[in-house]
Design an enzyme around this catalytic site. Structure first.
Site, PDB file in Angstrom:
ATOM      1  CG  ASN A 152      93.666  13.069  14.469  1.00 47.47           C
ATOM      2  OD1 ASN A 152      94.796  12.649  14.697  1.00 47.47           O
ATOM      3  ND2 ASN A 152      92.656  12.290  14.212  1.00 47.47           N
ATOM      4  CD  GLU A 249      95.423   1.744  15.496  1.00 48.70           C
ATOM      5  OE1 GLU A 249      94.345   1.947  14.900  1.00 48.70           O
ATOM      6  OE2 GLU A 249      95.633   0.741  16.203  1.00 48.70           O
ATOM      7  CB  CYS A 283      91.149   7.874  12.341  1.00 51.24           C
ATOM      8  SG  CYS A 283      91.163   7.432  14.080  1.00 51.24           S
ATOM      9  CD  GLU A 461      97.736   3.354  18.743  1.00 52.10           C
ATOM     10  OE1 GLU A 461      98.896   3.576  19.083  1.00 52.10           O
ATOM     11  OE2 GLU A 461      96.957   4.224  18.324  1.00 52.10           O
TER      12      GLU A 461
HETATM   13  P1  NAD Z   1      99.954  11.483   7.465  1.00 51.79           P
HETATM   14  O1  NAD Z   1      99.890  10.088   6.957  1.00 51.79           O
HETATM   15  O2  NAD Z   1     100.175  12.573   6.521  1.00 51.79           O
HETATM   16  O3  NAD Z   1     101.139  11.622   8.530  1.00 51.79           O
HETATM   17  C1  NAD Z   1     101.185  10.845   9.686  1.00 51.79           C
HETATM   18  C2  NAD Z   1     102.584  10.861  10.266  1.00 51.79           C
HETATM   19  O4  NAD Z   1     103.452  10.112   9.427  1.00 51.79           O
HETATM   20  C3  NAD Z   1     103.214  12.251  10.380  1.00 51.79           C
HETATM   21  O5  NAD Z   1     103.922  12.317  11.594  1.00 51.79           O
HETATM   22  C4  NAD Z   1     104.167  12.286   9.198  1.00 51.79           C
HETATM   23  O6  NAD Z   1     105.272  13.150   9.380  1.00 51.79           O
HETATM   24  C5  NAD Z   1     104.627  10.854   9.151  1.00 51.79           C
HETATM   25  N1  NAD Z   1     105.130  10.393   7.856  1.00 51.79           N
HETATM   26  C6  NAD Z   1     104.772  10.829   6.617  1.00 51.79           C
HETATM   27  N2  NAD Z   1     105.450  10.130   5.678  1.00 51.79           N
HETATM   28  C7  NAD Z   1     106.237   9.236   6.328  1.00 51.79           C
HETATM   29  C8  NAD Z   1     107.154   8.222   5.923  1.00 51.79           C
HETATM   30  N3  NAD Z   1     107.401   7.969   4.633  1.00 51.79           N
HETATM   31  N4  NAD Z   1     107.774   7.483   6.862  1.00 51.79           N
HETATM   32  C9  NAD Z   1     107.531   7.682   8.163  1.00 51.79           C
HETATM   33  N5  NAD Z   1     106.678   8.635   8.620  1.00 51.79           N
HETATM   34  C10 NAD Z   1     106.034   9.400   7.713  1.00 51.79           C
HETATM   35  O7  NAD Z   1      98.630  11.644   8.333  1.00 51.79           O
HETATM   36  P2  NAD Z   1      98.058  12.986   8.995  1.00 51.79           P
HETATM   37  O8  NAD Z   1      97.593  13.835   7.867  1.00 51.79           O
HETATM   38  O9  NAD Z   1      98.996  13.514  10.001  1.00 51.79           O
HETATM   39  O10 NAD Z   1      96.798  12.421   9.774  1.00 51.79           O
HETATM   40  C11 NAD Z   1      95.573  12.206   9.166  1.00 51.79           C
HETATM   41  C12 NAD Z   1      95.374  10.727   8.867  1.00 51.79           C
HETATM   42  O11 NAD Z   1      95.612   9.938  10.023  1.00 51.79           O
HETATM   43  C13 NAD Z   1      93.959  10.442   8.458  1.00 51.79           C
HETATM   44  O12 NAD Z   1      93.935   9.554   7.366  1.00 51.79           O
HETATM   45  C14 NAD Z   1      93.358   9.777   9.665  1.00 51.79           C
HETATM   46  O13 NAD Z   1      92.287   8.940   9.423  1.00 51.79           O
HETATM   47  C15 NAD Z   1      94.527   9.048  10.242  1.00 51.79           C
HETATM   48  N6  NAD Z   1      94.334   8.804  11.647  1.00 51.79           N
HETATM   49  C16 NAD Z   1      94.143   7.515  12.089  1.00 51.79           C
HETATM   50  C17 NAD Z   1      93.918   7.249  13.416  1.00 51.79           C
HETATM   51  C18 NAD Z   1      93.706   5.846  13.903  1.00 51.79           C
HETATM   52  O14 NAD Z   1      93.890   5.599  15.075  1.00 51.79           O
HETATM   53  N7  NAD Z   1      93.324   4.904  13.069  1.00 51.79           N
HETATM   54  C19 NAD Z   1      93.919   8.290  14.341  1.00 51.79           C
HETATM   55  C20 NAD Z   1      94.134   9.587  13.880  1.00 51.79           C
HETATM   56  C21 NAD Z   1      94.336   9.827  12.537  1.00 51.79           C
END
Ligand code: NAD
Length: 487
Positions: A152, A249, A283, A461
């Site tokens: 995002n 995060e 998020c 962060e």
């Molecule tokens: P996701 O968890 O599917 O993926 C996040 C990242 O993790 C990707 O780069 C993915 O390739 C990687 N990943 C997946 N499995 C992994 C593993 N086993 N080991 C290491 N890396 C792995 O999340 P998304 O769909 O890309 O993003 C949406 C989510 O992120 C939502 O839940 C949102 O709330 C959260 N988010 C949080 C924040 C925050 O700052 N708190 C900010 C933005 C998004």
């Protein structure tokens, strides 16, 4: 529309390709067309990145903090100078409206580079008097840190992670989300142009398996992940199995509480920003909007009127407010939550549809959607949807809304709108969430720590807090008298 980078990865100051890696096609979410073809990292690429980062890190950490900071501030200036170009790339990568990316995405990354470039020279250990003897502490770099991004806010995420890591004297390997790999490569070029020595900021592409391989790599000391709660649990456990540092995060289902005495226009504006910005893919969104009974109708009238005026459309048109979601899978997920909301008895008061826009028939668009008469037990009030879907709940009393706001496994954010500032502070102090707002929503300046309580994360962060999470403390006891020994 093409946005093909020179190669998939950026390692040791150079673009690097290995076509034997898993193919990774980049889609423009507004049309579904392929705009770049990349490859996920192979074990050889991961090894190359880890070795380059480890080789470069020692000399970087040995520089004066003010010298490291100067390079980061130069990178901030270069990123700002390329704002329009990087914002366009971010729009192609994410589908987010250009009117957002022009002001929010590279700008937020540049703010982090500038902030950490400035504060690092003032971030020191302490001196502890011990009556004759004394001790001092040093803040030392961790070594090679891995950043893993969500889709995002790709360049913001890369900036928020790399700026404190590099300022503190670490090297970073960044793996962007497989959905949005492009803008981080632009950041790598900018760092190089700013004078960052080769090997300190490396970009490797790939899916979750590449992220996992990076976390496992013996040369890696820390991982900072932005992602969903299930991914966070896996990555934290994996880091823990190696006793590595970790910042998580993660997601949220945050409450936004509007009391009777709130300014209606501000509260409506806050709720819209906190649900529809970036097509709801934020998020910290305040997706549970609690309305006190006395303001409910006035608020809803204006909310629905203003939401109907939101323009969906071509993300590259500066007049467009909302672009599509990241892809069709996410659109289907959001639509299934809209179906659940209807099935469980919430009232669909606005939106809820999947518009087909002329010229963008392949785009993953969803209308900004408002459910009213939502109750705490409904799925749309409990689970993170990550799309433009607002759930409106009603409440009567302050104690009641605090209890209900806290009744969630998440704890990322919360907001309170009221003109009674004593109440605002009283309520916020009782909400179990890490990033809170009074009379506004979703601002995240680089100076302010950002992160969650409970399942929403570990660590922070931004702010000086992030420098703590990219460093470790060495305590040094200094004796000025004789060594007293019974032997
Ligand atoms: P996701 O968890 O599917 O993926 C996040 C990242 O993790 C990707 O780069 C993915 O390739 C990687 N990943 C997946 N499995 C992994 C593993 N086993 N080991 C290491 N890396 C792995 O999340 P998304 O769909 O890309 O993003 C949406 C989510 O992120 C939502 O839940 C949102 O709330 C959260 N988010 C949080 C924040 C925050 O700052 N708190 C900010 C933005 C998004």
């Amino acid at each position: 529309m093409r946005a093909q980078p020179k190669a998939s990865h950026f390692i040791n100051g150079e673009f690097v390709e290995d076509t034997s890696g898993r193919p990774l096609d980049v889609l423009y979410p507004a049309t579904g067309e392929v705009i770049a073809r990349l490859h996920g990292a192979t074990p050889a690429i991961i090894k190359q990145a880890a070795q380059a980062a480890a080789a470069a890190q020692g000399a970087w950490a040995a520089l004066k903090p003010v010298e490291r900071g100067r390079i980061l501030r130069r990178a901030a200036d270069l990123l700002r100078a390329r704002n329009a170009e990087v914002a366009r790339l971010e729009t192609l990568d994410t589908g987010k409206a250009i009117q957002e990316t022009l002001v929010a995405d590279p700008a937020s990354a540049a703010d982090a580079l500038e902030y950490y470039g400035g504060v690092i020279s003032g971030f020191n250990g302490e001196m502890i008097e011990l009556g004759g003897a004394y001790a001092y502490t040093r803040r030392e770099a961790l070594g090679v840190c891995v950043g893993i991004g969500a889709w995002n806010y790709p360049i913001q995420g890369a900036g928020w992670k790399s700026a404190p890591a590099l300022a503190m004297g670490n090297a970073m390997i960044f793996k962007p989300s497989e959905n949005t790999p492009l803008s981080t490569l632009a950041l790598a070029e900018i760092y190089k142009e700013a004078g960052l020595p080769d090997g300190l900021f490396n970009v490797v592409q790939g899916f979750g398996d590449v992220g996992a391989a990076l976390v496992d790599h013996p040369l890696v000391a820390k991982v900072s992940l932005t992602g969903s709660v299930p991914t966070g649990k896996k990555v934290l456990a994996q880091a823990g199995s190696h006793m590595k540092h970790a910042t998580m995060e993660l997601g949220g289902k945050s409450p936004l509480i509007v009391f009777d005495d709130a300014d209606v226009e501000d509260a409506v504006g806050g709720a819209m920003l906190g649900n529809f910005y970036s097509t709801g893919q934020v998020c910290s969104n305040g997706t549970r909007v609690f309305l006190q009974s006395g303001i409910r109708q006035r608020f809803l009238d204006r909310l629905i009127e203003r939401t109907r005026a939101i323009r969906l459309g071509d993300p590259l048109d500066p007049a467009t407010h909302l672009g599509p979601l990241i892809n069709n899978a996410q659109r289907d997920k959001v639509m299934s939550y809209i179906d659940k909301g209807k099935a469980e008895g919430a009232r669909l008061s606005c939106g809820g549809g999947q518009p087909k826009l002329q010229g963008f028939e392949g785009g993953a668009y969803v209308e900004p959607t408002i459910f009213t008469d939502v109750t705490d037990d409904m799925t749309i009030a409990r689970e993170e949807i990550f799309g433009p879907v607002m759930a409106v709940l009603d409440f009567a009393e302050e104690d009641e809304v605090i209890r209900r706001a806290n009744d969630t496994e998440f704890g990322l954010s919360a907001g309170v709108f009221t003109r009674d500032l004593a109440r605002a502070h009283r309520v916020i102090s009782q909400i179990k969430a890490g990033s809170c707002w009074i009379n506004t929503y979703n601002l995240a300046p680089a100076e302010v720590p950002f992160g969650g309580f409970k399942q929403s994360g570990v660590g922070r962060e931004n702010g000086l807090a992030a420098l703590s999470h990219y460093s470790q403390i060495k305590s040094v006891y200094v004796e000025t008298g004789k060594v007293e020994s019974p032997y």
